[in-house]
Design a protein around this motif. Structure first.
Motif, PDB file in Angstrom:
ATOM      1  N   GLN A 154      94.359  -7.075  26.805  1.00 46.45           N
ATOM      2  CA  GLN A 154      93.541  -6.644  25.824  1.00 46.45           C
ATOM      3  C   GLN A 154      91.868  -6.795  26.502  1.00 46.45           C
ATOM      4  N   THR A 155      91.697  -7.801  27.310  1.00 43.06           N
ATOM      5  CA  THR A 155      90.468  -7.891  28.016  1.00 43.06           C
ATOM      6  C   THR A 155      90.244  -6.682  28.788  1.00 43.06           C
ATOM      7  N   ALA A 156      91.105  -6.195  29.521  1.00 44.53           N
ATOM      8  CA  ALA A 156      91.186  -5.130  30.532  1.00 44.53           C
ATOM      9  C   ALA A 156      90.991  -3.515  29.387  1.00 44.53           C
ATOM     10  N   PRO A 281      79.767 -13.288  28.703  1.00 46.74           N
ATOM     11  CA  PRO A 281      80.461 -14.136  27.837  1.00 46.74           C
ATOM     12  C   PRO A 281      80.891 -15.360  28.691  1.00 46.74           C
ATOM     13  N   ALA A 282      81.342 -16.509  28.084  1.00 46.06           N
ATOM     14  CA  ALA A 282      82.119 -17.522  28.191  1.00 46.06           C
ATOM     15  C   ALA A 282      83.457 -17.749  27.412  1.00 46.06           C
ATOM     16  N   THR A 283      84.449 -18.422  28.126  1.00 43.36           N
ATOM     17  CA  THR A 283      85.865 -18.505  27.265  1.00 43.36           C
ATOM     18  C   THR A 283      85.164 -19.432  26.320  1.00 43.36           C
ATOM     19  N   LYS A 284      84.378 -20.347  26.188  1.00 49.30           N
ATOM     20  CA  LYS A 284      84.261 -21.352  24.988  1.00 49.30           C
ATOM     21  C   LYS A 284      83.441 -20.446  24.236  1.00 49.30           C
ATOM     22  N   ASP A 285      83.011 -19.394  24.161  1.00 48.27           N
ATOM     23  CA  ASP A 285      82.355 -18.657  22.976  1.00 48.27           C
ATOM     24  C   ASP A 285      83.295 -17.948  22.049  1.00 48.27           C
ATOM     25  N   THR A 286      84.697 -17.849  22.499  1.00 44.72           N
ATOM     26  CA  THR A 286      85.746 -17.148  21.552  1.00 44.72           C
ATOM     27  C   THR A 286      86.801 -18.159  21.502  1.00 44.72           C
ATOM     28  N   THR A 287      86.593 -19.505  21.959  1.00 45.19           N
ATOM     29  CA  THR A 287      87.930 -20.399  21.544  1.00 45.19           C
ATOM     30  C   THR A 287      88.178 -20.788  20.031  1.00 45.19           C
ATOM     31  N   THR A 289      89.093 -18.298  18.193  1.00 48.72           N
ATOM     32  CA  THR A 289      88.936 -17.272  17.383  1.00 48.72           C
ATOM     33  C   THR A 289      89.414 -16.020  17.634  1.00 48.72           C
ATOM     34  N   ASN A 290      89.576 -14.987  16.698  1.00 43.63           N
ATOM     35  CA  ASN A 290      90.084 -13.556  17.405  1.00 43.63           C
ATOM     36  C   ASN A 290      89.087 -12.670  18.066  1.00 43.63           C
ATOM     37  N   PHE A 291      88.024 -13.311  18.217  1.00 45.79           N
ATOM     38  CA  PHE A 291      86.953 -12.154  18.795  1.00 45.79           C
ATOM     39  C   PHE A 291      87.253 -12.098  20.278  1.00 45.79           C
ATOM     40  N   LEU A 292      87.075 -10.747  20.485  1.00 41.20           N
ATOM     41  CA  LEU A 292      86.826 -10.401  22.020  1.00 41.20           C
ATOM     42  C   LEU A 292      85.405 -10.038  22.362  1.00 41.20           C
ATOM     43  N   ASP A 293      84.839 -10.853  23.407  1.00 35.49           N
ATOM     44  CA  ASP A 293      83.305 -10.678  23.819  1.00 35.49           C
ATOM     45  C   ASP A 293      83.360  -9.958  25.067  1.00 35.49           C
ATOM     46  N   ALA A 307      84.715  -9.640  29.985  1.00 35.02           N
ATOM     47  CA  ALA A 307      85.336  -9.632  28.723  1.00 35.02           C
ATOM     48  C   ALA A 307      85.925 -10.886  28.597  1.00 35.02           C
ATOM     49  N   ALA A 308      86.000 -11.798  27.531  1.00 39.28           N
ATOM     50  CA  ALA A 308      86.455 -13.033  27.283  1.00 39.28           C
ATOM     51  C   ALA A 308      87.214 -13.094  25.972  1.00 39.28           C
ATOM     52  N   GLU A 309      88.089 -13.994  25.823  1.00 41.46           N
ATOM     53  CA  GLU A 309      89.051 -13.930  24.632  1.00 41.46           C
ATOM     54  C   GLU A 309      89.591 -15.344  24.855  1.00 41.46           C
ATOM     55  N   ASP A 310      90.251 -15.992  23.566  1.00 46.48           N
ATOM     56  CA  ASP A 310      90.980 -16.914  23.519  1.00 46.48           C
ATOM     57  C   ASP A 310      92.676 -16.465  23.603  1.00 46.48           C
ATOM     58  N   ASN A 311      93.020 -16.755  24.529  1.00 46.41           N
ATOM     59  CA  ASN A 311      94.404 -16.174  25.070  1.00 46.41           C
ATOM     60  C   ASN A 311      95.512 -16.448  23.957  1.00 46.41           C
ATOM     61  N   LEU A 312      95.439 -17.657  23.296  1.00 47.21           N
ATOM     62  CA  LEU A 312      96.445 -17.823  22.236  1.00 47.21           C
ATOM     63  C   LEU A 312      96.243 -17.085  20.729  1.00 47.21           C
TER      64      LEU A 312
END
Length: 337
Positions: A154-156, A281-287, A289-293, A307-312
């Protein structure tokens, strides 16, 4: 409006517990069944659910799920197992959002090459829809079987989609350097995820052989309308969750950061879970959440995408709920904001 009755298949893992938490706050979903080989109350498997849901895990039985009125099943089963469990559900008119990789790759030969096993459900593979709403949204709406996308892809894919869609980068030689938290490896104990092994250490793995590579190329080729090839290298980071991908591509003409940032904002203007940023972006910005930054930069003649996201959540359970919302006509943001 009556709530949609749902089942979670394979309730013991990390993605399952994240999914259950999201569904518990969804205004249109009711969890009526959770399957597992472990005959336990779900709160015994995941103490964070204590007092929030009263469901005991049961063995998988398609007839029993149909009898409970299940309309949609979320498959949180291992690769290779899903393709055995999903056909009987579809035969009983139960729609499925599958979080495994069994239905992501359209070509069964490609699946066999990368996953080292034969696909046993070619009939349903033929009509499975890849569940990335920002790219395949309209096709998802009417699907019976949705193949939830992988976390890294998804990030790619979303990081590169605007560029390949507008032919602004070369379609080969794209380098994707990704870092993920340890939860990406699942809940089953493995030596390299053991605390003394991964703490205070960063390591690359599956170099040149990671199974998400053909998934990334398949989706980006759809967006481009022509073959796209990438070099994808994942790394294990000493953190619980999160993915950060840094992507390097060669532009087909001279471009500027303001131009590309505006392109991304326009491309994702009606996509509520992609946030376009001007700072990395940093990973903690999306922890959580369903956002992809995503952020795009131009450095020494190269285009860099971060690109950053929460993997779970975004990487698995959150986008599964996005797909569920499309399948049953809910606002795409339901249960996710």
């Amino acid at each position: 409006m009556d709530k949609v009755k749902v089942a979670v298949l394979g309730g013991s893992g990390y993605t399952a517990v994240e999914l259950i938490k999201l569904l518990l706050r969804h205004p249109g979903a009711e969890i009526v069944a959770i399957t597992s080989r472990q005959d336990e109350h779900i709160a015994d498997l995941h103490p964070s659910l204590l007092g929030r849901i009263d469901v005991r895990c049961q063995p998988f039985d398609a007839d029993a799920l149909k009898a409970k009125g299940v309309q949609c099943a979320f498959g949180c089963l291992p690769h290779g197992t899903s393709m055995e469990s999903i056909p009987p559900l579809l035969e009983r008119d139960i729609r499925v959002v599958d979080l495994s990789a069994d239905y992501r790759l359209r070509d069964a030969k490609v699946y066999q090459e990368w996953y080292k096993e034969t696909h046993h459900d070619l009939k349903n593979l033929a009509h499975a829809v890849y569940g990335l709403p920002e790219v395949y949204g309209d096709a998802i709406n009417g699907a019976k079987l949705v193949a939830n996308p992988g976390c890294y892809p998804q990030t790619a894919i979303l990081g590169l989609a605007p560029l390949v869609a507008h032919k602004l980068i070369e379609r080969s030689g794209i380098v994707i350097d990704s870092k993920s938290g340890v939860s990406g490896g699942g809940r089953t104990p493995k030596l390299n995820f053991h605390f003394p092994e991964c703490n205070e250490s960063v390591s690359a793995y599956a170099v040149g052989t990671h199974r998400h590579t053909p998934e990334i190329e398949q989706a980006l080729s759809d967006v481009a309308g022509a073959p796209v090839s990438v070099i994808f290298t994942p790394h294990l980071m000493p953190m619980d969750r999160g993915i950060l991908s840094t992507i390097y591509a060669t532009p087909t003409r001279a471009v500027t950061e303001p131009e590309l940032t505006e392109l991304y904002r326009s491309y994702y203007a009606d996509k509520p879970f992609v946030r376009v940023r001007t700072a990395p972006p940093a990973t903690k910005d999306t922890t959580g959440t369903n956002f992809l930054d995503v952020c795009v930069k131009v450095v020494r003649g190269k285009v860099l995408v971060l690109a950053a996201e929460d993997n779970l959540v975004r990487g698995a359970s959150g986008v599964a709920v996005q797909n569920f919302n499309r399948l049953f006509g809910f606002d795409e943001r339901a249960g996710l904001l």
